[in-house]
Write a protein that holds these residues in place. Structure first.
Motif, PDB file in Angstrom:
ATOM      1  N   UNK A  69      36.396  50.909  28.198  1.00  0.00           N
ATOM      2  CA  UNK A  69      37.361  51.001  28.608  1.00  0.00           C
ATOM      3  C   UNK A  69      38.427  48.995  28.474  1.00  0.00           C
ATOM      4  N   UNK A  70      38.328  48.726  26.935  1.00  0.00           N
ATOM      5  CA  UNK A  70      38.693  47.583  26.773  1.00  0.00           C
ATOM      6  C   UNK A  70      40.083  47.854  26.565  1.00  0.00           C
ATOM      7  N   UNK A  71      40.871  46.632  26.992  1.00  0.00           N
ATOM      8  CA  UNK A  71      42.557  46.405  27.026  1.00  0.00           C
ATOM      9  C   UNK A  71      42.964  47.330  25.968  1.00  0.00           C
ATOM     10  N   UNK A  72      44.529  47.947  25.912  1.00  0.00           N
ATOM     11  CA  UNK A  72      45.087  48.104  24.658  1.00  0.00           C
ATOM     12  C   UNK A  72      45.073  46.990  23.854  1.00  0.00           C
ATOM     13  N   UNK A  73      45.169  45.697  24.487  1.00  0.00           N
ATOM     14  CA  UNK A  73      45.585  44.374  23.226  1.00  0.00           C
ATOM     15  C   UNK A  73      44.583  44.471  22.418  1.00  0.00           C
ATOM     16  N   UNK A  74      42.674  44.374  23.524  1.00  0.00           N
ATOM     17  CA  UNK A  74      41.740  44.076  23.098  1.00  0.00           C
ATOM     18  C   UNK A  74      41.994  45.298  21.811  1.00  0.00           C
ATOM     19  N   UNK A  75      42.336  46.521  22.273  1.00  0.00           N
ATOM     20  CA  UNK A  75      41.964  47.775  20.930  1.00  0.00           C
ATOM     21  C   UNK A  75      42.792  47.814  19.414  1.00  0.00           C
ATOM     22  N   UNK A  76      44.383  47.226  19.983  1.00  0.00           N
ATOM     23  CA  UNK A  76      45.060  46.829  18.796  1.00  0.00           C
ATOM     24  C   UNK A  76      44.966  45.471  17.711  1.00  0.00           C
ATOM     25  N   UNK A  77      44.328  44.695  18.281  1.00  0.00           N
ATOM     26  CA  UNK A  77      43.569  43.460  17.734  1.00  0.00           C
ATOM     27  C   UNK A  77      42.784  43.944  16.884  1.00  0.00           C
ATOM     28  N   UNK A 117      34.263  40.305  29.265  1.00  0.00           N
ATOM     29  CA  UNK A 117      33.310  39.774  30.331  1.00  0.00           C
ATOM     30  C   UNK A 117      34.880  39.091  31.577  1.00  0.00           C
ATOM     31  N   UNK A 118      36.091  39.483  30.926  1.00  0.00           N
ATOM     32  CA  UNK A 118      37.208  38.845  31.070  1.00  0.00           C
ATOM     33  C   UNK A 118      37.365  39.352  32.589  1.00  0.00           C
ATOM     34  N   UNK A 119      36.921  40.959  32.118  1.00  0.00           N
ATOM     35  CA  UNK A 119      37.212  42.768  33.038  1.00  0.00           C
ATOM     36  C   UNK A 119      36.261  42.239  34.090  1.00  0.00           C
ATOM     37  N   UNK A 120      35.124  41.873  34.186  1.00  0.00           N
ATOM     38  CA  UNK A 120      33.791  41.810  34.850  1.00  0.00           C
ATOM     39  C   UNK A 120      34.272  40.289  35.999  1.00  0.00           C
TER      40      UNK A 120
END
Length: 129
Positions: A69-77, A117-120
């Motif tokens: 469930x990582x954000x798209x921005x994280x996946x792109x990075x 951690x941000x999502x939590x």
């Protein structure tokens, strides 16, 4: 589509990915120095196929991040880190030195851990806020 998971499932997956990143980037140490390297650096010494061989496990880390469930921005990075490692790592000599210092898999795990951690935190704020 990302899979719904418990905190324990996420912790177990992170631990497994952490071990993989360790093997790829920091498994061994050059005696007398603090310089660490892994199979990415070792296999990268084989012209042509070394960096391609380690791109598979790197892509797996990004895929698992998506499933977690990582954000798209994280996946792109994360994908950019892996791509940079593949492209620059493939340059003879310079790429081998680059692999010793860039540590794309360690960077990707740090991004994933931060994102989780941000999502939590956001989930707790939503529940309690």
């Amino acid at each position: 589509m990302p899979v719904t998971q418990t905190a324990r499932d996420l912790d177990q997956k992170i631990a497994r990915l952490d071990r993989l990143a360790d093997r790829l980037d920091t498994r061994f140490r050059i005696p007398g120095t603090g310089l660490r390297y892994g199979w990415d650096s070792i296999l990268g010494l084989v012209p042509g196929i070394g960096d391609l061989a380690t791109s598979g496990p790197a892509a797996y880390v990004v895929f698992e991040a998506w499933r977690m469930g990582a954000r798209k921005r994280t996946l792109v990075r994360m994908a950019a880190n892996s791509g940079i490692d593949l492209v620059i790592g493939g340059v003879p000599l310079f790429g081998d030195m680059f692999d010793l210092f860039f540590k794309a898999n360690r960077r990707n795990l740090a991004l994933l851990k931060s994102d989780i951690a941000r999502n939590a935190r956001q989930s707790k704020e939503t529940i309690h806020g």
